[in-house]
Design a protein around this motif. Structure first.
Motif, short mmCIF file in Angstrom:
data_model
loop_
_atom_site.label_atom_id
_atom_site.label_comp_id
_atom_site.label_asym_id
_atom_site.label_seq_id
_atom_site.Cartn_x
_atom_site.Cartn_y
_atom_site.Cartn_z
N ALA A 100 0.76 -1.15 -0.05
CA ALA A 100 -0.05 0.08 -0.07
C ALA A 100 0.98 1.21 -0.10
CB ALA A 100 -1.01 0.08 1.29
N GLN A 158 0.97 4.03 -3.09
CA GLN A 158 0.77 5.31 -2.70
C GLN A 158 1.95 6.32 -3.03
OE1 GLN A 158 -2.17 6.88 -1.57
NE2 GLN A 158 -1.11 8.91 -1.88
N GLN A 199 -4.28 5.44 -3.85
CA GLN A 199 -4.86 4.68 -2.56
C GLN A 199 -5.35 3.29 -2.90
OE1 GLN A 199 -4.54 6.28 0.46
NE2 GLN A 199 -5.24 4.21 1.20
N SER A 256 -6.55 -0.48 -2.01
CA SER A 256 -7.36 -1.13 -1.36
C SER A 256 -7.30 -2.98 -1.55
CB SER A 256 -8.90 -0.91 -1.60
OG SER A 256 -9.20 -1.31 -2.96
#
Length: 101
Positions: free
Chosen positions: A20, A24, A30, A32
């Motif tokens: 993650a 980013q 972002q 998930s």
């Protein structure tokens, strides 16, 4: 004592957190995640997947599977913000490089 250790929840949490952060930081996306699953010797996906080998104390493979529109977005961002509408050889190369990150 065996040289490889079975991957446990704490390992998966660390890998997911790192993934993650990379997505980013490098792509401004972002991320998930769906719940990680342990698969046997075969894994079937109708999405685009990146297979990453793990060697060392932990051994095995991590398969990062994503929908095609996500892969196209990643490739476009990696190509400096280009609009990518289909996966060509350059797109597949970019997705492979994404797996190296």
């Amino acid at each position: 004592m065996p040289s490889s250790v079975q991957m446990e929840a704490n390992h998966m949490n660390a890998i997911t957190k790192a993934a993650a952060a990379i997505v980013q930081e490098h792509l401004g996306i972002q991320a998930s995640f769906s719940k990680p699953v342990e698969a046997g010797k075969q894994f079937q996906s109708s999405h685009i997947s990146v297979v990453m080998g793990v060697n060392g104390t932990l051994e095995g493979q991590i398969i990062c599977s994503m929908e095609e529109d996500t892969a196209l977005s990643i490739v476009g961002t990696m190509m400096g913000g280009m609009e990518i509408s289909f996966m060509d050889d350059m797109g597949w190369s970019a997705i492979q490089e994404f797996g190296n990150w």
